[in-house]
Design an enzyme around this catalytic site. Structure first.
Site, PDB file in Angstrom:
ATOM      1  N   PRO A  15      44.437  45.136  35.892  1.00  0.00           N
ATOM      2  CA  PRO A  15      43.347  45.763  35.167  1.00  0.00           C
ATOM      3  C   PRO A  15      43.258  47.265  35.314  1.00  0.00           C
ATOM      4  CG  PRO A  15      42.556  44.893  37.248  1.00  0.00           C
ATOM      5  CD  PRO A  15      44.041  45.000  37.294  1.00  0.00           C
ATOM      6  N   GLU A  16      43.797  48.008  34.419  1.00  0.00           N
ATOM      7  CA  GLU A  16      43.390  49.398  34.260  1.00  0.00           C
ATOM      8  C   GLU A  16      42.950  49.492  32.816  1.00  0.00           C
ATOM      9  OE1 GLU A  16      45.881  52.504  35.982  1.00  0.00           O
ATOM     10  OE2 GLU A  16      46.946  51.000  37.126  1.00  0.00           O
ATOM     11  N   HIS A  21      43.458  28.528  40.486  1.00  0.00           N
ATOM     12  CA  HIS A  21      42.874  29.875  40.456  1.00  0.00           C
ATOM     13  C   HIS A  21      42.009  30.151  39.226  1.00  0.00           C
ATOM     14  CE1 HIS A  21      45.308  30.480  43.894  1.00  0.00           C
ATOM     15  NE2 HIS A  21      46.431  30.690  43.251  1.00  0.00           N
ATOM     16  N   ARG A  73      42.863  36.282  43.402  1.00  0.00           N
ATOM     17  CA  ARG A  73      42.333  36.932  44.609  1.00  0.00           C
ATOM     18  C   ARG A  73      40.819  36.949  44.684  1.00  0.00           C
ATOM     19  NH1 ARG A  73      45.879  42.220  45.566  1.00  0.00           N
ATOM     20  NH2 ARG A  73      44.623  42.335  47.445  1.00  0.00           N
TER      21      ARG A  73
END
Length: 279
Positions: free
Chosen positions: A2-3, A104, A123
């Site tokens: 994610p940018e 996940h 994460r």
DNA sequence: CACGTCACCTGCGTGC
DNA sequence: TGCACGCAGGTGACGT
């Protein structure tokens, strides 16, 4: 993944349909699945499941690295953090059985028409907010780098107002909203500025160049649907354009000097010591 | 105010 | 094979 460019790519796919599934516009939430309650930052996870039901998505936008789903009542804001990912898919197979969630998958929103949006987040850093007002989430964010209202002169003054290492400053979301580790390294290389340069010491001309290079790498990142590296393949191709990021020890594409890696603000930082001298 | 450190998490590659 | 370690696209809370 994610940018700003990756988030923008996802936003466009959610809005218009694309490589990550059909558009979510006009879809109404019929059921909510929450595997990891801490994903829901606001409100309490238990009330979230009930409150989201029946709301429809009317628009999709982006602010910095935040994805904003506009609902007929309120907003669902999503931040992917390090490893978050969204996909839209059919929730039921041909026999009408619910398609099992994958490892996940932290949150799933099933829509009235049998599709669902899934927040995949190995994460567990990513967060969602269901809120009537986004002001409190965005009030500290800096300007959008791609907004034309931000001029080179403005940017120079912003740099003058801080005496900080330029790399962590560019990644500070209260300074500028959307830059992350990859695009910061690439922009500093393009502008020939050492990552440890003190912001205060950057000339007006260099500041202008830096802003334009930030815009150039972000726009190229968007054009290539973001960067895909390792485990988080998203179909983007900007990783093929990296000049310095993750190229430690390789030759600088401009001068041939070996790319160096140092740690700045706990982040791996890649630069060419010849093209980006520390003044 | 600026910066370093840790915390939050899981998975992957590397080297012993 | 097993295991420790370092590393990863982000951010917020601390302490100095």
């Amino acid at each position: 993944m994610p940018e700003l460019p990756e988030v923008e790519t996802i936003v466009r796919s959610l809005r218009d349909g694309g490589q990550f599934g059909p558009s979510v516009l006009g879809r109404r939430v019929d059921a909510a699945y929450v595997d990891w309650p801490r994903t829901i930052a606001e409100p309490e996870a238990e009330s979230f499941q009930g409150l989201i039901l029946g709301r429809s998505i009317t628009a999709v936008s982006r602010r910095g690295k935040h994805i904003v789903l506009h609902l007929d009542e309120g907003f669902l804001v999503i931040h992917l953090r390090m490893s978050g990912d969204l996909r839209v898919e059919e929730a039921f197979d041909a026999a009408g059985e619910a398609v099992p969630f994958r490892k996940h998958d932290r949150v799933g929103l099933t829509f009235h028409d049998g599709y669902r949006m899934v927040f995949h987040n190995p994460r567990k850093f990513g967060r969602m907010w269901l809120t009537d007002n986004t002001r409190h989430l965005f009030k500290k964010l800096g300007p959008e780098p791609l907004d034309d209202a931000l001029t080179r002169e403005d940017f120079f003054i912003m740099l003058q107002h801080h005496k900080r290492q330029i790399k962590p400053l560019l990644m500070d979301q209260t300074f500028l909203a959307g830059m992350g580790n990859i695009y910061t390294d690439e922009a500093l290389f393009a502008a020939r500025i050492h990552p440890l340069t003190i912001s205060h010491q950057i000339s007006a001309e260099q500041a202008g160049v830096l802003l334009e290079e930030i815009r150039a790498v972000l726009q190229e990142g968007i054009r290539r649907n973001g960067s895909s590296i390792d485990w988080a393949y998203r179909g983007g191709t900007f990783q093929n354009e990296f000049q310095v990021y993750q190229r430690t020890g390789e030759d600088c594409p401009v001068c041939g000097t070996e790319i160096e890696r140092i740690v700045v603000g706990q982040r791996g930082t890649h630069f060419c010591p010849h093209c980006q001298p520390l003044l």
